[in-house]
Motif scaffolding. Structure first.
Motif, PDB file in Angstrom:
ATOM      1  N   ILE A 339      33.455  59.821  31.447  1.00 43.29           N
ATOM      2  CA  ILE A 339      33.463  58.404  31.816  1.00 43.29           C
ATOM      3  C   ILE A 339      34.894  57.879  31.838  1.00 43.29           C
ATOM      4  CG2 ILE A 339      32.810  56.085  31.047  1.00 43.29           C
ATOM      5  CD1 ILE A 339      30.185  57.365  29.994  1.00 43.29           C
ATOM      6  N   HIS A 340      35.657  58.172  30.797  1.00 44.66           N
ATOM      7  CA  HIS A 340      37.022  57.663  30.712  1.00 44.66           C
ATOM      8  C   HIS A 340      37.923  58.257  31.799  1.00 44.66           C
ATOM      9  CE1 HIS A 340      37.135  55.352  26.810  1.00 44.66           C
ATOM     10  NE2 HIS A 340      35.909  55.839  26.817  1.00 44.66           N
ATOM     11  N   ASP A 341      37.601  59.443  32.285  1.00 46.98           N
ATOM     12  CA  ASP A 341      38.401  60.080  33.329  1.00 46.98           C
ATOM     13  C   ASP A 341      38.049  59.599  34.730  1.00 46.98           C
ATOM     14  OD1 ASP A 341      39.803  61.585  31.489  1.00 46.98           O
ATOM     15  OD2 ASP A 341      38.581  63.392  31.751  1.00 46.98           O
ATOM     16  N   THR A 342      36.896  58.932  34.885  1.00 43.90           N
ATOM     17  CA  THR A 342      36.427  58.592  36.234  1.00 43.90           C
ATOM     18  C   THR A 342      36.188  57.103  36.453  1.00 43.90           C
ATOM     19  OG1 THR A 342      34.122  58.990  35.557  1.00 43.90           O
ATOM     20  CG2 THR A 342      35.336  60.852  36.525  1.00 43.90           C
ATOM     21  N   ILE A 343      36.247  56.292  35.404  1.00 48.36           N
ATOM     22  CA  ILE A 343      35.877  54.875  35.496  1.00 48.36           C
ATOM     23  C   ILE A 343      36.982  54.051  36.140  1.00 48.36           C
ATOM     24  CG2 ILE A 343      36.807  54.079  33.269  1.00 48.36           C
ATOM     25  CD1 ILE A 343      33.244  53.311  34.254  1.00 48.36           C
ATOM     26  N   LEU A 344      36.596  53.045  36.906  1.00 50.53           N
ATOM     27  CA  LEU A 344      37.552  52.111  37.516  1.00 50.53           C
ATOM     28  C   LEU A 344      36.877  50.752  37.654  1.00 50.53           C
ATOM     29  CD1 LEU A 344      40.448  51.937  38.740  1.00 50.53           C
ATOM     30  CD2 LEU A 344      39.353  52.224  40.989  1.00 50.53           C
ATOM     31  N   SER A 345      37.573  49.697  37.238  1.00 48.76           N
ATOM     32  CA  SER A 345      37.042  48.333  37.338  1.00 48.76           C
ATOM     33  C   SER A 345      37.629  47.632  38.559  1.00 48.76           C
ATOM     34  CB  SER A 345      37.385  47.533  36.082  1.00 48.76           C
ATOM     35  OG  SER A 345      36.800  48.109  34.935  1.00 48.76           O
ATOM     36  N   LEU A 346      36.744  47.058  39.371  1.00 53.60           N
ATOM     37  CA  LEU A 346      37.144  46.303  40.555  1.00 53.60           C
ATOM     38  C   LEU A 346      37.192  44.815  40.222  1.00 53.60           C
ATOM     39  CD1 LEU A 346      34.907  48.102  43.230  1.00 53.60           C
ATOM     40  CD2 LEU A 346      37.212  48.705  42.450  1.00 53.60           C
ATOM     41  N   PRO A 347      37.914  44.020  41.009  1.00 54.53           N
ATOM     42  CA  PRO A 347      37.994  42.586  40.711  1.00 54.53           C
ATOM     43  C   PRO A 347      36.611  41.933  40.702  1.00 54.53           C
ATOM     44  CG  PRO A 347      39.648  43.190  42.331  1.00 54.53           C
ATOM     45  CD  PRO A 347      38.753  44.392  42.161  1.00 54.53           C
ATOM     46  N   LEU A 348      36.336  41.154  39.681  1.00 54.20           N
ATOM     47  CA  LEU A 348      35.094  40.401  39.594  1.00 54.20           C
ATOM     48  C   LEU A 348      35.324  39.199  38.674  1.00 54.20           C
ATOM     49  CD1 LEU A 348      32.027  40.441  40.386  1.00 54.20           C
ATOM     50  CD2 LEU A 348      31.609  41.341  38.104  1.00 54.20           C
ATOM     51  N   HIS A 349      35.448  38.030  39.270  1.00 53.53           N
ATOM     52  CA  HIS A 349      35.610  36.795  38.489  1.00 53.53           C
ATOM     53  C   HIS A 349      35.084  35.640  39.298  1.00 53.53           C
ATOM     54  CE1 HIS A 349      39.196  35.802  40.929  1.00 53.53           C
ATOM     55  NE2 HIS A 349      39.545  37.053  40.764  1.00 53.53           N
ATOM     56  N   PRO A 350      34.712  34.536  38.650  1.00 52.62           N
ATOM     57  CA  PRO A 350      33.982  33.471  39.337  1.00 52.62           C
ATOM     58  C   PRO A 350      34.735  32.793  40.484  1.00 52.62           C
ATOM     59  CG  PRO A 350      33.710  33.279  36.972  1.00 52.62           C
ATOM     60  CD  PRO A 350      34.747  34.318  37.180  1.00 52.62           C
ATOM     61  N   THR A 351      36.051  32.833  40.525  1.00 56.06           N
ATOM     62  CA  THR A 351      36.778  32.173  41.615  1.00 56.06           C
ATOM     63  C   THR A 351      37.094  33.111  42.769  1.00 56.06           C
ATOM     64  OG1 THR A 351      38.991  32.577  40.714  1.00 56.06           O
ATOM     65  CG2 THR A 351      37.852  30.603  39.937  1.00 56.06           C
ATOM     66  N   LEU A 352      36.664  34.376  42.683  1.00 54.29           N
ATOM     67  CA  LEU A 352      36.862  35.315  43.784  1.00 54.29           C
ATOM     68  C   LEU A 352      36.042  34.855  44.993  1.00 54.29           C
ATOM     69  CD1 LEU A 352      38.342  38.094  44.143  1.00 54.29           C
ATOM     70  CD2 LEU A 352      36.144  39.165  43.659  1.00 54.29           C
ATOM     71  N   SER A 353      36.639  34.890  46.166  1.00 55.98           N
ATOM     72  CA  SER A 353      35.929  34.443  47.374  1.00 55.98           C
ATOM     73  C   SER A 353      35.026  35.547  47.898  1.00 55.98           C
ATOM     74  CB  SER A 353      36.926  34.047  48.457  1.00 55.98           C
ATOM     75  OG  SER A 353      37.592  35.202  48.956  1.00 55.98           O
ATOM     76  N   ASP A 354      34.052  35.161  48.711  1.00 53.71           N
ATOM     77  CA  ASP A 354      33.185  36.170  49.336  1.00 53.71           C
ATOM     78  C   ASP A 354      34.016  37.166  50.158  1.00 53.71           C
ATOM     79  OD1 ASP A 354      30.964  34.991  48.240  1.00 53.71           O
ATOM     80  OD2 ASP A 354      30.277  34.049  50.099  1.00 53.71           O
TER      81      ASP A 354
END
Length: 354
Positions: A339-354
């Motif tokens: 998991i630690h070798d393959t995980i990646l977080s993408l932007p996700l926050h309430p002010t992000l536009s569609d």
């Protein structure tokens, strides 16, 4: 039309939505001249408890302190073992170490990335005193089997809920399933302070009162010390700001869910692995994580398109220098390390536009 730059987080944008109310709250606190453990903290504790569907909440200095105090009031200390997911942020391990106990890592389920109940019971020994499940990335751990194991073996359950503000498990908010639930309000959390802040929630009035005493030097009465406590007090300013932001938390969480739904078909088509969401589990969407064996390539590709991403987390706790004494070499927890070798977080926050 000019497209705004994509950011991984946008704390300023969130604060702008409530600028007037936040300034009013800060001004109110400054004018009163009462800055530590006052009416704002008390009001926030009541409001946070109600949100979490828990009878009691106690504000503390930060999320790590919430974990430490939670373990202490549950009677965990030197010589005790605490079972913890191998796949977690280092703070979960640190809390156990700070009270002189020993973290016992257990592998997660590959799909959810959360503690595998089937492996927990095998790890229990006569030294085991508590379980510390983590609700990782906003997804609740599978609490029913974990609580059943704890009851069978007489163990305390201290939940690390730093990432799951508003999540539900079989219809019920995370907040009082275990003996203690520890919260962080670090600025980037779904409910974030303008600095450091934390809390515990619980259904046990005795544990709640014990945390209140220990957070304040071990004193109920000024200059009278009953137990060896800590300075772990939530200040009035942070409590006042959190009260304002709590009013928007459900709206912000709903927006996170909308954005996650836009991501899902795209990442699925790209062959990226997502954190599984079992039936009856409602995530808070704190992080939108994907997994790929080609993480470096994907991260570089995103960066070239001006899309930031972050690895949560690059090194598992058992491979950190701080825990070399546990003597778990590479390969000791293959699911966690994968998991630690393959995980990646993408932007996700309430002010992000569609």
């Amino acid at each position: 039309m000019t497209v705004p730059p994509i950011t991984f987080a946008d704390l300023g944008g969130l604060h702008a939505q409530q600028e007037v109310e936040l300034v009013e709250a800060a001004t109110r606190v400054l004018a009163k001249g009462h800055y530590v453990l006052g009416p704002e903290v008390e009001a926030f504790e009541h409001e946070w408890a109600a949100f979490c569907e828990a009878p009691y909440a106690v504000g503390v200095a930060n999320g790590l302190e919430a974990l430490v105090l939670g373990l202490q009031v549950c009677g965990i200390g030197a010589g005790d073992d605490v079972i913890v997911p191998a796949n977690t942020y280092i703070a979960t391990f640190l809390a156990i170490s700070q009270i002189g106990a020993r973290p016992i890592p257990v592998e997660p389920l590959e799909g959810t990335c959360n503690l595998d109940p089937a492996l927990v019971e095998r790890a229990i020994t006569p030294r085991t005193r508590a379980l510390m499940p983590v609700h990782l990335y906003g997804l609740p751990a599978d609490m029913d089997p974990l609580l059943a194991i704890a009851r069978r073996h007489g163990l305390k359950v201290v939940e690390d809920a730093a990432q799951c503000h508003g999540a539900r498990y079989h219809g019920r908010r995370i907040g009082s399933h275990g003996d203690i639930v520890a919260w962080s309000f670090y600025p980037t959390k779904n409910l974030g302070a303008a600095g450091e802040a934390g809390a515990i929630t619980t259904a046990d009035p005795t544990l709640a009162e014990a945390v209140r005493v220990r957070r304040n030097y071990g004193s109920k009465q000024r200059y009278v010390c009953e137990v060896t406590g800590r300075n772990s007090r939530l200040d009035e300013l942070q409590a006042a700001l959190l009260r304002v932001k709590l009013r928007r938390l459900e709206t912000w969480n709903a927006r996170r869910a909308e954005l996650a739904a836009r991501y899902e078909p795209v990442v699925g088509a790209a062959g990226l692995r997502r954190q599984e969401l079992p039936a009856g589990f409602q995530t808070a969407h704190h992080l939108f994580t994907v997994r790929t064996a080609h993480r470096a390539h994907l991260q570089a590709h995103l960066l070239a398109a001006a899309v930031p991403s972050i690895v949560h987390y690059p090194i598992p706790p058992h491979l950190q220098g701080a825990y070399r004494d546990l003597r778990f070499p590479v390969g000791s927890f293959p699911i966690t390390e994968r998991i630690h070798d393959t995980i990646l977080s993408l932007p996700l926050h309430p002010t992000l536009s569609d």
